[in-house]
Design a protein around this motif. Structure first.
Motif, PDB file in Angstrom:
ATOM      1  N   ARG A 211      26.672  45.576  19.827  1.00 31.32           N
ATOM      2  CA  ARG A 211      25.742  44.458  20.039  1.00 31.32           C
ATOM      3  C   ARG A 211      25.456  43.732  18.737  1.00 31.32           C
ATOM      4  N   ASN A 212      25.246  44.504  17.683  1.00 28.26           N
ATOM      5  CA  ASN A 212      24.963  43.920  16.375  1.00 28.26           C
ATOM      6  C   ASN A 212      26.142  43.066  15.900  1.00 28.26           C
TER       7      ASN A 212
ATOM      8  N   LEU B 168      20.659  51.538  11.480  1.00 19.70           N
ATOM      9  CA  LEU B 168      20.198  51.968  12.802  1.00 19.70           C
ATOM     10  C   LEU B 168      19.574  53.344  12.708  1.00 19.70           C
TER      11      LEU B 168
ATOM     12  N   THR C 258      27.975  42.595  24.416  1.00 19.58           N
ATOM     13  CA  THR C 258      27.916  41.786  23.197  1.00 19.58           C
ATOM     14  C   THR C 258      27.584  40.319  23.458  1.00 19.58           C
TER      15      THR C 258
ATOM     16  N   SER D 119      24.880  49.968  20.203  1.00 16.82           N
ATOM     17  CA  SER D 119      24.029  49.164  19.312  1.00 16.82           C
ATOM     18  C   SER D 119      24.863  48.509  18.213  1.00 16.82           C
ATOM     19  N   VAL D 120      25.858  49.235  17.711  1.00 14.77           N
ATOM     20  CA  VAL D 120      26.748  48.675  16.687  1.00 14.77           C
ATOM     21  C   VAL D 120      27.511  47.485  17.261  1.00 14.77           C
TER      22      VAL D 120
ATOM     23  N   GLN E  69      26.383  39.792  17.885  1.00 19.74           N
ATOM     24  CA  GLN E  69      25.413  38.798  17.449  1.00 19.74           C
ATOM     25  C   GLN E  69      25.842  38.161  16.132  1.00 19.74           C
ATOM     26  N   ARG E  70      26.350  38.980  15.219  1.00 18.04           N
ATOM     27  CA  ARG E  70      26.812  38.435  13.937  1.00 18.04           C
ATOM     28  C   ARG E  70      27.945  37.421  14.144  1.00 18.04           C
TER      29      ARG E  70
ATOM     30  N   ILE F  30      25.295  48.343   8.778  1.00 21.62           N
ATOM     31  CA  ILE F  30      24.345  48.185   9.883  1.00 21.62           C
ATOM     32  C   ILE F  30      23.342  49.320   9.801  1.00 21.62           C
TER      33      ILE F  30
END
Length: 689
Positions: A311-312, A366, A258, A308-309, A315-316, A364
């Motif tokens: 990481r998202n 994806l 992350t 991926s969740v 970033q948020r 999210i």
């Protein structure tokens, strides 16, 4: 001693002496650091550092000697033998190399002292080789006392320099440099005191003092360049090492997935913030954040999507933080985060938590589908709730667990009575585990009938727990606890197996309905479990009905649809329980292959006082009829409610008016159910277990 000082003051150019001293000190200082750096490396890199050490030491030794020699007043014309002068330089460099390599080898306890003695011998050999190269117009004699003393001083102080310099300590480098410089200077001036010249007058022979001074400056300049090159190498390497260490520290304290700080970074930051809060007397909020359905995402979509969740979300979070205001968030576990908020200047913690909650709950998108993460936040505040890091974290965790168990809110602040509630829940969780092992659980059955005729259609299996000390415990209390602790899978399988075993003994071909938890439904082996249980109990698949809530299918529609289709391929029916209480009921009915709709009891109980509720029931019945789905109303407790449902065309009903949940033995005793005689091994149809 006074003779040596007199030699320094009266037999030398004091400015060149000072220049030689500066050169000696600076060269020794660089040598000490290069030597220490060599000891921190291995292999060819160590060889390279030893070479730089020897070069710096040799230049410092030789140039100190040569510059001081140029400042010596011999009282007669002088000159230098080029070959011997160059040889003296080589002796200084090579001898220093051997000494520093041996001193840094640590082959034995006093290796540094022995290596230092070799360096001292190299200094002495260089000096007296240089003195042989020193040509004077006169008769040279030596005072043996000072000559021997100079060698002993060089060897003794050089040995002491390396022995002290290799010890651990803040000032080890400076001690090595200072003592080594003293060894060089002591040898030179003590040796020069031993040097005596009786001049001889030779016509045409003379010395040019200005040329000597220019040569001294030139030698000093070259020496300074060489020493500076060694220093530059040390500084560049030190800077590179510092940058590498900082990079490694950054890597060690940063979560690779992350890019947020990790647990180690969080713990360090929390200690800093707590000390700052104590010093400046302000409050500090700590929030523990847990993704409530992340395991489902991993189970249903795979770990790649789960990553991926994360990481998202990372970033948020990074995008919304104002670190200069004391806002900090770290990933401290697989699906766990921690936030720190500095409560200064009237800044509101609620606003910060709402920002975190908003980004954690935003959908999210994806791989062509939409994932809806959810998070529970628990908050504790220093110094109100705790005065140390460990207690602050523990209290935030308690608040977070409270938020997870309370469906009405996702943010919960620590309260002092949470400790007692947590202890009670932990005790009950342990009791529930014992209840499974010691047979304290049972299944009760509540009848489901046809509204128009009263005909019995089947029974819903309901789990019951009779605690030895506490008595009856409501499923609304222990089912959420079982879901949190992971016991729900064992409980769900036990209820499914027990209900199917019981139903297989019924003479009437009645259906048996079994509730599935959302946690149980997403379990990858559920279709296999259903097939295995049906095969073992020999219950006809058409007689089994599995009840799901919208919560169970809402998190991942694609996965849920696939599981339902697998289950329905066995012939088992699937009902949508608590219809009308979810997020998107109409879409759920269209998207998933349900066989029945169960109207939640809250609508039935409000029907007599709320005309709009009756309209909703009418619409649901009509919707079910148009979709070819049976509609069952739960919670029927009065004749008025039953008549209303009959008038609206509801096909099936369930509630206390029609029958309370009862053990199978009671239903058999009342004649509501008849059972087949037990199968025996001799009949060839023994029940499978």
């Amino acid at each position: 001693m006074f003779t040596v000082l007199s030699c320094v003051v009266y037999a030398h150019n004091i400015w060149l002496v000072l220049l030689a001293a500066v050169l000696c000190l600076s060269g020794s200082w660089v040598t000490a650091r290069l030597f220490r750096r060599a000891g921190q490396t291995t292999g060819m890199l160590r060889v390279g550092w030893h070479f730089l050490t020897a070069l710096a030491a040799g230049v410092a030794i030789w140039c100190t000697h040569f510059v001081a020699m140029l400042g010596f007043y011999a009282g007669t014309p002088v000159g230098f033998n080029p070959s011997l002068t160059i040889l003296s330089l080589l002796i200084a460099v090579i001898g220093s190399s051997l000494g520093f390599v041996l001193g840094g080898s640590r082959l034995f306890k006093f290796a540094p002292a022995v290596g230092g003695a070799v360096v001292g011998l190299a200094i002495a050999a260089m000096h007296y080789t240089g003195m042989i190269a020193y040509r004077v117009q006169g008769i040279v004699t030596w005072d043996q006392r000072y000559l021997v003393a100079s060698i002993l001083l060089a060897v003794g102080f050089s040995a002491l320099a390396l022995q002290l310099g290799t010890r651990k300590g803040k000032y080890a480098n400076d001690i090595l440099a200072g003592v080594l410089a003293f060894a060089i200077v002591a040898l030179h001036f003590t040796g020069m005191t031993a040097f005596n010249v009786a001049p001889l007058e030779i016509d045409g022979a003379y010395s040019d003092p200005e040329a000597f001074r220019a040569l001294a400056l030139a030698v000093t300049g070259m020496a300074a360049l060489i020493v500076a090159a060694g220093l530059a190498s040390y500084l560049i390497d030190d800077k590179t090492r510092t940058e590498n260490i900082e990079m490694l520290r950054q890597m060690a304290t940063t979560d690779a997935l992350t890019a947020l700080p990790n647990r180690q970074g969080f713990e360090a930051r929390l200690e800093f913030e707590l000390s700052l809060a104590a010093e400046q007397r302000h409050k500090l909020a700590l929030a523990r954040i847990d993704l409530t359905r992340f395991k489902e995402i991993n189970d249903l979509r795979g770990h790649k999507v789960g990553d991926s969740v994360l990481r998202n979300l990372g970033q948020r979070i990074s995008d919304l933080l104002h670190q200069e205001n004391g806002e900090f968030v770290a990933r401290v576990g697989g699906d766990e985060f921690a936030a720190i908020f500095r409560m200064t200047g009237g800044r509101d913690i609620a606003t910060f938590l709402e920002k975190i909650e908003r980004v954690m709950h935003a959908p999210i998108r994806l791989e062509g589908s939409e994932i809806h993460p959810r998070a529970s936040l628990g908050v504790s505040i220093y110094p109100d709730d705790a005065d140390d890091a460990e207690t602050l974290i523990s209290n935030a965790n308690l608040a977070m667990y409270r938020a997870k168990s309370d469906i009405s809110r996702s943010i919960c602040f620590y309260e002092k009575d949470m400790d007692q509630r947590v202890k009670e829940r932990r005790a009950m969780s342990a009791d529930l585990r014992d209840a499974i092992a010691h047979g304290q659980l049972s299944v009760a059955y509540q009848v489901q009938t046809r509204v128009s005729t009263g005909e019995t259609l089947g029974y819903e299996a309901l789990l019951r727990w009779e605690h030895p000390q506490l008595g009856f415990i409501s499923p609304e209390t222990f089912i959420p606890l079982a879901e949190e602790s992971g016991l729900i899978l064992d409980l769900g399988e036990w209820v499914l197996r027990t209900a199917c075993e019981d139903a297989a003994t019924w003479t009437q071909p009645l259906t048996v309905a079994v509730n599935l938890s959302a946690v149980q439904f997403i379990h990858a082996d559920l279709p296999k479990l259903v097939r295995d249980v049906l095969a073992e109990t020999r219950l006809q698949p058409s007689r089994l009905e599995l009840e799901l809530t919208e919560t169970a299918v809402f998190s991942d529609g694609h996965r849920a649809r696939h599981l339902m289709e697998q289950i329905k391929q066995t012939g088992v029916k699937v009902a949508l329980d608590d219809f009308g209480t979810g997020y998107s009921s109409l879409d759920t009915l269209v998207s998933f292959p349900f066989d029945k709709i169960k109207i939640d009891k809250s609508f039935i109980q409000e029907a007599h006082s709320n005309p709009q509720t009756i309209a909703i029931i009418r619409a649901v019945v009509a919707l079910g009829r148009s979709l070819g789905l049976a509609v069952l109303a739960e919670g029927i407790e009065s004749e008025e409610q039953l008549n209303m449902l009959h008038m609206e065309g509801c096909s099936e009903g369930q509630g206390y008016l029609l029958g309370r949940p009862s053990p199978l033995k009671q239903l058999v005793a009342d004649g509501a159910i008849t059972v087949n005689p037990p199968r025996t091994a001799s009949s060839g149809v023994a029940r499978a277990h």
